[in-house]
Write a protein that holds these residues in place. Structure first.
Motif: not given
Length: 105
Positions: A18-22, A44-53, A76-78, A84-90
């Protein structure tokens, strides 16, 4: 459904992805202020942790890599992809709202 077990390595992997994606989202489109940078990073960090799996599983299934990747690689990839996609979508929603919201004034 996301695996929210107490496995420390999976939580660390989620946070790292999530940190890498953010961070990548901040590099692609530089923020205008520190406040925007912090907002984008923590979103990004929050969305990566919640929706990563679930995102990692979806990516692995779509690319037909389920049997070839470990749980850590999928997580990791998820996490990186969803972060990364969280901010682009927002960002897209913000631009649409700004465009159509300005017309109604």
């Amino acid at each position: 459904m996301a695996d929210f077990s107490n496995d420390t390595s999976l939580w660390a992997t989620r946070a790292l992805g999530a940190s890498a994606g953010a961070a990548v989202s901040l590099i692609y489109l530089l923020p205008k202020s520190r406040r925007e940078a912090a907002s984008r990073f923590f979103t990004g960090l929050t969305c990566g942790i919640v929706f990563g799996g679930p995102t990692g599983i979806w990516i692995a299934e779509r690319m037909d890599l389920v049997g070839q990747l470990s749980a850590v690689e999928v997580m990791l990839s998820g996490s990186a992809a969803s972060s990364l996609c969280a901010w682009w979508g927002l960002g897209i929603l913000q631009r649409i709202a700004g465009r159509y919201g300005a017309r109604n004034r």
